[in-house]
Design a protein around this motif. Structure first.
Motif, short mmCIF file in Angstrom:
data_model
loop_
_atom_site.label_atom_id
_atom_site.label_comp_id
_atom_site.label_asym_id
_atom_site.label_seq_id
_atom_site.Cartn_x
_atom_site.Cartn_y
_atom_site.Cartn_z
N UNK A 191 75.82 48.24 80.72
CA UNK A 191 75.67 47.08 81.61
C UNK A 191 76.38 47.29 82.95
N UNK A 192 75.70 46.85 83.99
CA UNK A 192 76.23 46.85 85.36
C UNK A 192 76.55 48.23 85.92
N UNK A 199 68.37 50.82 79.09
CA UNK A 199 68.95 50.40 80.36
C UNK A 199 69.48 48.99 80.10
N UNK A 200 70.80 48.87 79.99
CA UNK A 200 71.41 47.59 79.61
C UNK A 200 71.35 46.58 80.75
N UNK A 201 71.92 45.42 80.51
CA UNK A 201 71.86 44.30 81.45
C UNK A 201 72.48 44.65 82.80
N UNK A 202 71.77 44.28 83.86
CA UNK A 202 72.33 44.38 85.20
C UNK A 202 72.47 45.77 85.77
N UNK A 203 71.74 46.74 85.25
CA UNK A 203 71.81 48.10 85.79
C UNK A 203 71.02 48.17 87.09
N UNK A 204 71.58 48.85 88.09
CA UNK A 204 70.94 48.99 89.39
C UNK A 204 70.68 50.46 89.69
N UNK A 205 69.46 50.77 90.07
CA UNK A 205 69.10 52.11 90.54
C UNK A 205 68.99 52.05 92.06
N UNK A 206 69.43 53.11 92.72
CA UNK A 206 69.45 53.18 94.18
C UNK A 206 68.62 54.39 94.60
N UNK A 207 67.77 54.23 95.62
CA UNK A 207 67.02 55.38 96.13
C UNK A 207 67.31 55.68 97.60
N UNK A 208 68.08 54.84 98.24
CA UNK A 208 68.41 55.00 99.66
C UNK A 208 69.91 55.22 99.80
N UNK A 257 63.86 41.17 85.38
CA UNK A 257 63.85 42.60 85.66
C UNK A 257 62.85 42.85 86.78
N UNK A 258 63.20 43.76 87.69
CA UNK A 258 62.23 44.23 88.67
C UNK A 258 62.06 45.73 88.49
N UNK A 259 60.80 46.14 88.34
CA UNK A 259 60.44 47.56 88.27
C UNK A 259 59.40 47.80 89.35
N UNK A 260 59.75 48.63 90.31
CA UNK A 260 58.92 48.82 91.49
C UNK A 260 57.87 49.92 91.28
N UNK A 261 57.04 50.08 92.30
CA UNK A 261 55.95 51.06 92.22
C UNK A 261 56.51 52.48 92.14
N UNK A 262 55.69 53.34 91.58
CA UNK A 262 56.02 54.76 91.42
C UNK A 262 57.20 54.99 90.48
N UNK A 289 58.32 54.89 83.06
CA UNK A 289 59.23 54.68 81.95
C UNK A 289 58.56 55.22 80.69
N UNK A 290 59.29 56.05 79.95
CA UNK A 290 58.74 56.68 78.75
C UNK A 290 58.55 55.72 77.60
N UNK A 291 58.38 56.27 76.42
CA UNK A 291 58.11 55.49 75.21
C UNK A 291 59.41 54.97 74.58
N UNK A 292 59.28 53.82 73.92
CA UNK A 292 60.35 53.23 73.10
C UNK A 292 61.64 52.95 73.89
N UNK A 293 61.49 52.55 75.13
CA UNK A 293 62.66 52.23 75.97
C UNK A 293 62.91 50.73 75.97
N UNK A 294 64.17 50.37 76.20
CA UNK A 294 64.55 48.97 76.38
C UNK A 294 65.16 48.82 77.76
N UNK A 295 64.59 47.92 78.53
CA UNK A 295 65.11 47.59 79.85
C UNK A 295 65.59 46.14 79.74
N UNK A 296 66.89 45.94 79.74
CA UNK A 296 67.46 44.62 79.49
C UNK A 296 67.48 43.78 80.76
N UNK A 297 67.80 42.52 80.61
CA UNK A 297 67.69 41.53 81.68
C UNK A 297 68.48 41.90 82.94
N UNK A 298 67.98 41.41 84.05
CA UNK A 298 68.62 41.49 85.36
C UNK A 298 68.80 42.92 85.88
N UNK A 299 68.02 43.85 85.37
CA UNK A 299 68.09 45.24 85.87
C UNK A 299 67.07 45.44 86.98
#
Length: 154
Positions: A112-113, A75-84, A43-48, A51-61
Motif C-alpha cells: 500500500x501507498x 498492487x495494493x491500495x493507493x499504489x502510484x505509478x509514475x511515467x514522467x 482505480x485508474x488504469x490509463x491507455x497502453x 496487466x497480466x493474468x490473475x492480478x489484483x489491483x486494489x482500491x485507489x491505485x
C-alpha cells in the motif's frame, strides 16, 4: 461564474480477459487486463497499460500509461505509478517522448501507498508499503524504504 466541463469516469476501449471483476467506480481506458483479474474501486488504469493474468489491483491505485504488469501480481491500495520524471525540469505536459516505461515481472506484490517510478522489477519481488522504487530491481527479494533497498531474499 463559468461552468466547468464535466468529464465522467468509466470503462472505455478495454480489452478484458475471461472472468475479470471490476468494482465501480473505476476509470479504465485503452488498456488490456488479463484473465481472472480483480480491479477495486477508485482505480485508474490509463491507455497502453497491460496487466497480466490473475492480478489484483486494489482500491485507489493509479497505473499510468506505459506500464506493463506480469501475471499473479498484487498492487495494493493507493499504489502510484509514475511515467514522467520531469527530465526537463518540469512536467512533460503530455509530451509522450519525455515519458518512460515501467515493467513489472510475474509474482510481484507491491504494498500500500508505494510509488513506482519508471523501472523494471524482476519476478518474485515484494515491495514494502510506502516504499519508493527509484531503480531497477534485478534480484528476487523483499524491498522497502525510500529509496527501496533489498531487505532480504525470499
Amino acid at each position: 461564474m463559468a461552468e466547468p466541463i464535466l468529464l465522467q469516469s468509466g470503462i472505455k476501449d478495454v480489452n478484458f480477459g475471461e472472468g475479470v471483476k471490476v468494482v465501480a467506480p473505476a476509470n479504465l481506458y485503452g488498456c488490456a487486463i488479463g484473465d481472472h483479474c480483480f480491479v477495486g474501486p477508485f482505480v485508474e488504469i490509463q491507455k497502453d497499460v497491460t496487466i497480466g493474468k490473475r492480478c489484483k489491483i486494489q482500491s485507489h491505485s493509479f497505473i499510468c500509461e506505459l506500464v506493463t504488469i506480469g501475471d499473479d501480481c498484487v498492487v495494493a491500495h493507493g499504489v502510484m505509478f509514475i511515467n514522467d520524471l520531469f527530465g526537463t525540469g518540469g512536467p512533460a505536459m503530455g509530451n509522450r517522448d519525455l515519458w518512460k516505461s515501467t515493467r513489472i515481472g510475474n509474482k510481484v506484490s507491491i504494498g500500500s501507498n508505494a510509488t513506482i517510478l519508471p523501472v523494471t522489477i524482476c519476478d518474485d519481488v515484494v515491495i514494502g508499503a510506502g516504499s519508493v522504487v527509484t531503480r531497477d530491481i534485478v534480484e528476487p527479494g523483499i524491498y522497502a524504504g525510500n529509496p527501496a533497498r533489498k531487505m532480504r531474499t525470499l
